[in-house]
Design a protein around this motif. Structure first.
Motif, PDB file in Angstrom:
ATOM      1  N   PHE A 577       0.747  -1.451  -0.138  1.00 29.75           N
ATOM      2  CA  PHE A 577       0.003   0.104   0.128  1.00 29.75           C
ATOM      3  C   PHE A 577       0.903   1.137   0.161  1.00 29.75           C
ATOM      4  N   LEU A 578       1.932   1.363   0.930  1.00 28.62           N
ATOM      5  CA  LEU A 578       2.773   2.426   0.861  1.00 28.62           C
ATOM      6  C   LEU A 578       3.444   2.748  -0.629  1.00 28.62           C
ATOM      7  N   LYS A 579       3.962   1.509  -1.029  1.00 25.52           N
ATOM      8  CA  LYS A 579       4.706   1.671  -2.080  1.00 25.52           C
ATOM      9  C   LYS A 579       3.820   2.104  -3.578  1.00 25.52           C
ATOM     10  N   ASN A 580       2.432   1.833  -3.442  1.00 24.53           N
ATOM     11  CA  ASN A 580       1.545   2.140  -4.419  1.00 24.53           C
ATOM     12  C   ASN A 580       0.765   3.379  -3.961  1.00 24.53           C
ATOM     13  N   ALA A 581       0.819   3.755  -2.812  1.00 18.98           N
ATOM     14  CA  ALA A 581      -0.043   5.057  -2.131  1.00 18.98           C
ATOM     15  C   ALA A 581      -1.537   4.531  -2.177  1.00 18.98           C
ATOM     16  N   GLY A 582      -1.602   3.331  -2.318  1.00 18.28           N
ATOM     17  CA  GLY A 582      -3.149   2.852  -2.195  1.00 18.28           C
ATOM     18  C   GLY A 582      -3.556   2.884  -3.470  1.00 18.28           C
ATOM     19  N   GLU A 583      -3.257   3.097  -4.589  1.00 20.71           N
ATOM     20  CA  GLU A 583      -3.758   3.349  -5.842  1.00 20.71           C
ATOM     21  C   GLU A 583      -4.129   1.927  -6.458  1.00 20.71           C
ATOM     22  N   GLY A 584      -5.250   1.611  -6.872  1.00 21.57           N
ATOM     23  CA  GLY A 584      -5.850   0.410  -7.265  1.00 21.57           C
ATOM     24  C   GLY A 584      -5.560  -0.607  -6.384  1.00 21.57           C
ATOM     25  N   LEU A 585      -5.667  -0.383  -5.129  1.00 21.59           N
ATOM     26  CA  LEU A 585      -5.720  -1.625  -4.265  1.00 21.59           C
ATOM     27  C   LEU A 585      -6.871  -1.334  -3.335  1.00 21.59           C
ATOM     28  N   GLU A 586      -7.934  -0.904  -3.781  1.00 26.56           N
ATOM     29  CA  GLU A 586      -9.261  -0.881  -3.240  1.00 26.56           C
ATOM     30  C   GLU A 586      -9.729  -2.305  -2.780  1.00 26.56           C
ATOM     31  N   ALA A 587      -9.853  -3.131  -3.807  1.00 28.53           N
ATOM     32  CA  ALA A 587     -10.406  -4.188  -3.857  1.00 28.53           C
ATOM     33  C   ALA A 587      -9.377  -5.180  -2.721  1.00 28.53           C
ATOM     34  N   ASP A 588      -8.113  -5.068  -2.720  1.00 32.68           N
ATOM     35  CA  ASP A 588      -6.905  -5.825  -1.954  1.00 32.68           C
ATOM     36  C   ASP A 588      -7.371  -5.424  -0.553  1.00 32.68           C
ATOM     37  N   PHE A 589      -7.646  -4.120  -0.113  1.00 33.87           N
ATOM     38  CA  PHE A 589      -8.165  -3.672   1.187  1.00 33.87           C
ATOM     39  C   PHE A 589      -9.191  -4.639   1.430  1.00 33.87           C
ATOM     40  N   VAL A 590     -10.325  -4.677   0.660  1.00 40.39           N
ATOM     41  CA  VAL A 590     -11.451  -5.424   1.153  1.00 40.39           C
ATOM     42  C   VAL A 590     -11.223  -6.495   1.386  1.00 40.39           C
ATOM     43  N   LYS A 591     -10.579  -7.204   0.474  1.00 35.00           N
ATOM     44  CA  LYS A 591     -10.143  -8.828   0.502  1.00 35.00           C
ATOM     45  C   LYS A 591      -9.408  -9.155   1.916  1.00 35.00           C
ATOM     46  N   GLU A 592      -8.621  -8.123   2.375  1.00 27.88           N
ATOM     47  CA  GLU A 592      -7.836  -8.309   3.566  1.00 27.88           C
ATOM     48  C   GLU A 592      -8.864  -8.093   4.739  1.00 27.88           C
ATOM     49  N   GLN A 593      -9.678  -7.338   4.586  1.00 26.42           N
ATOM     50  CA  GLN A 593     -10.679  -6.988   5.631  1.00 26.42           C
ATOM     51  C   GLN A 593     -11.521  -8.084   6.130  1.00 26.42           C
ATOM     52  N   LEU A 594     -12.193  -8.827   4.677  1.00 25.46           N
ATOM     53  CA  LEU A 594     -13.090  -9.946   4.759  1.00 25.46           C
ATOM     54  C   LEU A 594     -12.299 -11.350   5.369  1.00 25.46           C
ATOM     55  N   LYS A 595     -10.900 -11.227   5.035  1.00 30.72           N
ATOM     56  CA  LYS A 595     -10.288 -12.448   5.407  1.00 30.72           C
ATOM     57  C   LYS A 595     -10.294 -12.579   6.984  1.00 30.72           C
ATOM     58  N   HIS A 596     -10.244 -11.236   7.475  1.00 32.97           N
ATOM     59  CA  HIS A 596     -10.130 -11.201   8.947  1.00 32.97           C
ATOM     60  C   HIS A 596     -11.486 -11.112   9.790  1.00 32.97           C
ATOM     61  N   LEU A 597     -12.322 -11.173   8.902  1.00 29.11           N
ATOM     62  CA  LEU A 597     -13.967 -11.377   9.610  1.00 29.11           C
ATOM     63  C   LEU A 597     -14.449 -12.819   9.780  1.00 29.11           C
ATOM     64  N   PRO A 598     -15.296 -12.954  10.902  1.00 26.32           N
ATOM     65  CA  PRO A 598     -15.870 -14.401  11.015  1.00 26.32           C
ATOM     66  C   PRO A 598     -16.950 -14.349   9.867  1.00 26.32           C
ATOM     67  N   VAL A 599     -17.127 -15.573   9.630  1.00 29.68           N
ATOM     68  CA  VAL A 599     -18.028 -15.967   8.333  1.00 29.68           C
ATOM     69  C   VAL A 599     -19.546 -15.797   9.004  1.00 29.68           C
ATOM     70  N   GLU A 600     -19.825 -15.701  10.202  1.00 34.94           N
ATOM     71  CA  GLU A 600     -21.090 -15.622  10.718  1.00 34.94           C
ATOM     72  C   GLU A 600     -21.697 -14.194  10.338  1.00 34.94           C
ATOM     73  N   ALA A 601     -22.976 -13.714  10.473  1.00 33.31           N
ATOM     74  CA  ALA A 601     -23.448 -12.695  10.076  1.00 33.31           C
ATOM     75  C   ALA A 601     -22.767 -11.623  10.922  1.00 33.31           C
ATOM     76  N   ASN A 602     -22.345 -10.513  10.255  1.00 32.90           N
ATOM     77  CA  ASN A 602     -21.445  -9.620  10.836  1.00 32.90           C
ATOM     78  C   ASN A 602     -21.678  -8.182  10.321  1.00 32.90           C
ATOM     79  N   ILE A 603     -21.999  -7.303  11.096  1.00 37.84           N
ATOM     80  CA  ILE A 603     -22.121  -5.862  10.633  1.00 37.84           C
ATOM     81  C   ILE A 603     -21.069  -5.417   9.990  1.00 37.84           C
TER      82      ILE A 603
END
Length: 828
Positions: A577-603
């Motif tokens: 993220f720092l190398k690319n200043a976040g550019e084009g990595l929005e989907a990567d951020f969401v993916k990383e966040q979803l990986k860290h969430l339980p699969v149960e119903a979660n706000i």
């Protein structure tokens, strides 16, 4: 780490003296209280040796740690002897903490708690054979924690009892009282026998507002049969009906020999004695002998040392200073109890015990201090100190020191801790230069929460006996006396979480327990965690009544105790993220966040929360924001799977379906009703709740009835429910439903964006052309406008609007604060 193998602490003090939070004390007293290397009453210079011996170095090439946040109910266990043995201002029961440690760590991992308080995280960690490093700014806290977490000392109970018995033999005369049972049966040849006082109730003296005569509050206001306090009562002199609040307390001038001068304090007299005689309990009104004994005690000098320190100026010390004249530590005790405490403390100090043994006995001593003081208020239903204050009531208990010690002895005897490897340090969270980076496996902590508790003031009486005091310069609280407002609190908490971020291994978790009913403080703590670099993945509530952590929440659930689970991103994720200043990595951020969430119903899996998290991460790091809410939905739709309004990775969607099929009917109904959102406090949480609630089409009446039950008053100008429904959902056959197709969803978002744009332009126009502060803000429109300005690098308009907003509005949302702080930095 053996004591004989380490360099003496005395030789290392100068190396840690400049670390934030070095306590206020003479070096001699710091060394006297410390038990190196396990415990130092100053920043601990042996921490990295401890980590080197017990920890596992972080290696990104071999690290395979993958854990989702904890989900489940946790029993509190407040009746456990460890929990009850020593009071502290806030505690999370160690049995509740064990569930988190067990979930996030493995045997021999190193746990860290930067606000350790009474050390319950340490007890939990050791019971699970984990290594623990405990830290706190307050010497009183680390002293208590150290005693609960250190290796057990053989025969400490026996040693403590010997010192207590010695003190009893020297001081028992101070609690003698004539037994009325014996007196009634005596003949002239009988020898007088004494009862032993268990406690005395003291009462303030007031002055009648009408006749100005003095009266004893206990005698006139307390019902002798029910022991309840009357709101109205008669003056014993003029028979006028009076109230306590209309009467003035009587102030008397008396000589304070400890200070060598006269002091003015509220006038108090003993009114009730509970005593023990030949194994039975009796009570009586103090007689002439009892009053003579008190006079005798007051006329003599206490032979041993006791603290006579002046109480600090503070938000909590105002009441006892102004209302009671209690300006110094010794004023919080009757002279009788102060005498016995002084003798007991001297006997501990003069014993032949080593430091560890002395500190164990001192734990008995500090455990009774509050109840031995005038803070122990009399109240039929709520007897005891008023938690989190230094409040001195109109009627209080003077409880026998020996009675208190006997009760504590029973509790201490029941304590059973599986002692493992632990280390204590006394320092500020704002400076962990003595702890190696990327060395901690998990953090569990319970930080200060705004202006709820003034720890340095509340600990002052304890610390006066220990002679080592809190250096409150970096104390993270909201305190008028210290000139600390929410801004300073947020800054100090941010600096602290940055330090915790630094020492935590990448891809590891931090759990923060938080208690506060104020939305602005809740936002401040979230803001601090996010600014430090953590990403919040799970927020749960602690249900104290049911004794469990429930996995349901919204960002606005500020009326409950909250459990925040946040993770430190992997190093390669950060670097990318720092190398690319976040550019084009929005989907990567969401993916990383979803990986860290339980699969149960979660706000946290909802579109609104994912967008909010991404927005915060990009603004915090100064990255350009490419997406608005509309095209963010397109990003989600093109890269992830939506089920029931939640977003998943491909493999998670199947797990979610399996989880949902295993639910009981009532659990499914909770999800359908939107019960993951406890309170609607802003437009975002309102839309999230409605979206969850509309699992199937519903008419307006049904939605309205349920919505009213969870909607709370807020300063956010949320549109009316009907307007929210019409603008964000589909009305079909008289019922509202979620949008089904991508086309429907994009059409709704496009219309919503136009609506928010109009509201933003009106707000901007008011800010530019008006001079008064603006209230009744629609925060979603404000965030929409700030996002647009940020994207266009138009920071001036953000500052213009921010300058017209009330401080409370700015503090009510971390999203708002992020934009304003960046804009001010850019324009200045």
């Amino acid at each position: 780490m053996n004591k004989e193998d380490i360099k003496p602490l005395e030789e290392l003090l100068d190396e840690v003296r400049d670390i934030d939070g070095f306590p206020i004390a003479d070096d001699e007293d710091i060394l006297k209280l410390s038990d190196p290397p396990y415990y130092t009453a100053c920043p601990n210079p042996y921490i990295n040796d401890f980590i080197k011996k017990h920890g596992t170095p972080y290696d990104p090439e071999t690290d395979d740690y993958e854990i989702k946040p904890f989900v489940g109910d946790v029993s509190e266990g407040k009746t456990d002897p460890v929990y009850m043995a020593h009071t502290y201002h806030t505690k999370v029961p160690h049995k509740a903490i064990e569930k988190f440690i067990e979930h996030y760590t493995e045997k021999n991992d190193i746990i860290f708690d930067g606000f350790c308080g009474s050390g319950m995280t340490g007890v939990a960690a050791q019971n699970l054979n984990r290594n623990i490093i405990l830290s706190d700014l307050a010497p009183a806290a680390t002293f208590i924690s150290y005693n609960f977490n250190k290796k057990s000392t053989n025969n400490i109970q026996k040693i403590a009892n010997q010192i207590i018995e010695k003190t009893y033999d020297e001081c028992k005369w101070l609690y003698e009282t004539t037994s009325k049972e014996k007196s009634n049966q005596m003949s002239l040849n009988d020898e007088l026998e004494s009862g032993e006082i268990q406690y005395v109730i003291w009462s303030d003296i007031y002055r009648c507002p009408y006749c100005e005569q003095e009266y004893v509050f206990w005698d006139e206001a307390v019902n002798s049969e029910t022991k309840t306090v009357k709101k109205k009562f008669e003056c014993p002199h003029c028979n006028a009906e009076i109230k306590k609040r209309n009467s003035e307390p009587v102030i008397e001038t008396k000589l304070d020999s400890a200070l060598g001068k006269e002091v003015q304090q509220t006038k108090q007299i003993p009114v009730y004695i509970d005593y023990k005689y030949k194994g039975n309990r009796y009570n009586k009104k103090p007689d002439e002998d009892d009053l003579d004994l008190i006079e005798k005690i007051n006329s003599r000098e206490i032979p041993e040392w006791f603290p006579a320190n002046e109480m600090p100026d503070g938000d909590n010390t105002i009441q006892p200073k102004k209302s009671n004249g209690f300006t110094h530590v010794h004023h919080f005790f009757t002279k009788r109890n102060l005498w016995v405490l002084s003798e007991l403390f001297n006997n501990i100090e003069q014993s032949n015990l080593n430091t560890s043994q002395k500190n164990s006995v001192k734990l008995y001593f500090t455990s009774i201090i509050q109840r031995a003081s005038k803070l122990f208020r009399w109240n039929k239903n709520q007897a005891g100190p008023l938690t989190g204050t230094l409040y001195v009531a109109s009627m209080y208990f003077e409880t026998s020191i020996f009675s208190l010690l006997r009760n504590k002895s029973h509790i201490f005897n029941s304590i059973d801790i599986n002692n493992y490897n632990n280390l204590l340090t006394t320092q500020s969270i704002t400076d962990f230069n003595n702890i190696e980076s990327n060395s901690i496996d998990y953090i569990f902590t319970d930080p200060p929460f705004g202006d709820n508790l003034m720890y340095s003031e509340l600990n002052y009486i304890w610390e006066s006996w220990l002679k080592v005091f809190t250096n409150n310069e970096t104390e993270a609280i909201v305190n008028k006396t210290q000139n600390k407002e929410l801004e300073e609190y947020t800054y100090l908490m941010t600096e602290g979480f940055k330090e915790m971020y630094k020492i935590l291994k990448p891809n590891r978790w931090m759990t923060v327990v938080f208690h506060n009913s104020k939305a602005k403080v809740w936002n401040a703590i979230q803001e601090s965690i996010t600014r430090a670099g953590f990403i919040i993945a799970q927020v749960s509530t602690l249900d104290k009544k049911q004794g469990s952590f429930k996995q349901v929440t919204t960002a606005g659930s500020v009326k409950n105790d909250l459990v925040i689970n946040a993770y430190k991103p992997k190093k390669e994720f950060e670097d990318k993220f720092l190398k690319n200043a976040g550019e084009g990595l929005e989907a990567d951020f969401v993916k990383e966040q979803l990986k860290h969430l339980p699969v149960e119903a979660n706000i946290e899996r909802t579109e609104q929360m994912l967008y909010s998290k991404m927005l915060a991460h990009y603004v915090e790091n100064g990255f350009k924001i490419k997406y608005d809410a509309n095209n963010f939905y397109k990003l989600l739709h093109d890269n992830f799977v939506e089920l029931d309004g939640y977003w998943f990775l491909d493999d998670q969607a199947e797990e979610y379906s399996e989880w949902k099929s295993s639910l009981k009917l009532n659990e499914i109904e909770d999800i359908k009703k939107g019960n993951q959102v406890l309170f609607v406090v802003d437009e975002k949480s309102a839309l999230t709740w409605i979206n969850n609630f509309l699992d199937e089409p519903k008419d307006y009446g049904e939605i309205y009835t349920s919505y009213e039950q969870i909607a709370t008053q807020t300063d956010d100008k949320i549109p009316e429910l009907r307007e929210l429904l019409d603008q964000n959902f589909i009305l079909e056959d008289g019922k509202y439903r979620r949008p089904k197709t991508r086309k429907e969803r994009e059409s709704i978002e496009k219309s919503r964006t136009k609506n928010l744009e109009r509201a933003w332009k009106k707000l901007l126009d008011r800010a530019k052309n008006g001079s008064r502060k603006i209230k009744n803000i629609r925060k979603e429109a404000l965030i929409h406008g700030f996002t647009k300005c940020y994207q266009q690098e138009n920071y001036e308009d953000i500052v213009t609007v921010a300058d017209r907003l009330y401080k409370s509005t700015l503090e009510s949302s971390g999203d708002i604060l992020d934009f304003v702080d960046i804009a001010r930095m850019k324009t200045e």
